[in-house]
Design a protein around this motif. Structure first.
Motif, PDB file in Angstrom:
ATOM      1  N   TRP A   3      38.759 -30.964 118.651  1.00 34.46           N
ATOM      2  CA  TRP A   3      39.246 -30.874 120.017  1.00 34.46           C
ATOM      3  C   TRP A   3      39.938 -32.051 120.729  1.00 34.46           C
ATOM      4  N   LYS A  17      46.450 -31.333 126.668  1.00 32.52           N
ATOM      5  CA  LYS A  17      45.758 -30.490 127.549  1.00 32.52           C
ATOM      6  C   LYS A  17      46.119 -30.522 128.825  1.00 32.52           C
ATOM      7  N   LYS A  57      36.883 -27.157 128.945  1.00 31.46           N
ATOM      8  CA  LYS A  57      35.609 -26.654 128.212  1.00 31.46           C
ATOM      9  C   LYS A  57      35.881 -25.155 127.787  1.00 31.46           C
ATOM     10  N   LYS A  79      38.512 -25.018 125.070  1.00 26.43           N
ATOM     11  CA  LYS A  79      37.874 -25.471 123.734  1.00 26.43           C
ATOM     12  C   LYS A  79      37.267 -24.349 123.187  1.00 26.43           C
ATOM     13  N   TRP A 108      39.607 -22.038 121.917  1.00 28.16           N
ATOM     14  CA  TRP A 108      40.339 -22.357 120.737  1.00 28.16           C
ATOM     15  C   TRP A 108      39.737 -22.408 119.470  1.00 28.16           C
ATOM     16  N   LYS A 109      38.508 -22.511 119.609  1.00 22.61           N
ATOM     17  CA  LYS A 109      37.625 -22.629 118.510  1.00 22.61           C
ATOM     18  C   LYS A 109      37.397 -21.186 117.979  1.00 22.61           C
TER      19      LYS A 109
END
Length: 167
Positions: free
Chosen positions: A12, A20, A45, A48, A51-52
């Motif tokens: 990230w 971002k 956060k 992220k 995204w994962k």
């Protein structure tokens, strides 16, 4: 879509700050969020985590090396994902093979094996010295005292450490 979620990046932190910033702008366009950097950080956060999770679900659905040939996997990419980024996403299989071929796995923190062995030898020498000084004390007590003096310099750690003669 690749424009909202770059799957080619492994970390990230490697994602561009402008990207971002675009994520924060998109979130602010869709939701009412108070102004401030702390709210932007919370939004990133959450982004992220999403995204994962997206990368994980892509691999779970499309990357099945036991069921399909690798050529079929690389040619059958979800719409909106560039094939070059798909290659980067699926490189973890190569990494797993490389890790599996290692004969010494270093899982003991930042201290090298050589330094650990030197500390272990110091503990053994202290045990022998303490045994001569206090012949009536049990072997376990001698080992514990020598270990504590060598590793922690008489400070007991907050949590147990699996290193040395005993825990």
């Amino acid at each position: 879509m690749e424009s909202h979620c770059p799957v080619g990046e492994k970390d990230w932190h490697a994602i561009d700050k402008h990207f971002k910033g675009k994520i924060i702008k998109d979130i602010r366009d869709r939701f009412v969020i108070p102004p401030g950097a702390e709210y932007d950080n919370q939004a990133l956060k959450n982004a992220k985590k999403c995204w994962k999770q997206f990368k994980y679900s892509l691999k779970l659905i499309y990357y099945k090396p036991l069921e399909k040939k690798l050529d079929d996997i690389y040619n059958n990419v979800q719409h909106g994902i560039a094939s070059s980024n798909w290659d980067k996403l699926t490189m973890s299989a190569c990494s797993k093979k490389a890790r599996a071929s290692q004969n010494q796995i270093h899982t003991s923190g930042s201290k090298s094996f050589a330094n650990q062995q030197a500390d272990y030898d110091d503990v053994k020498a202290k045990v022998e010295l303490l045994r001569m000084m206090h012949p009536k004390i049990s072997e376990k007590e001698l080992e514990d005292e020598a270990f504590q003096k060598t590793m922690y310099r008489d400070e007991v750690p907050d949590r147990p450490v699996g290193y040395g003669l005993e825990v």
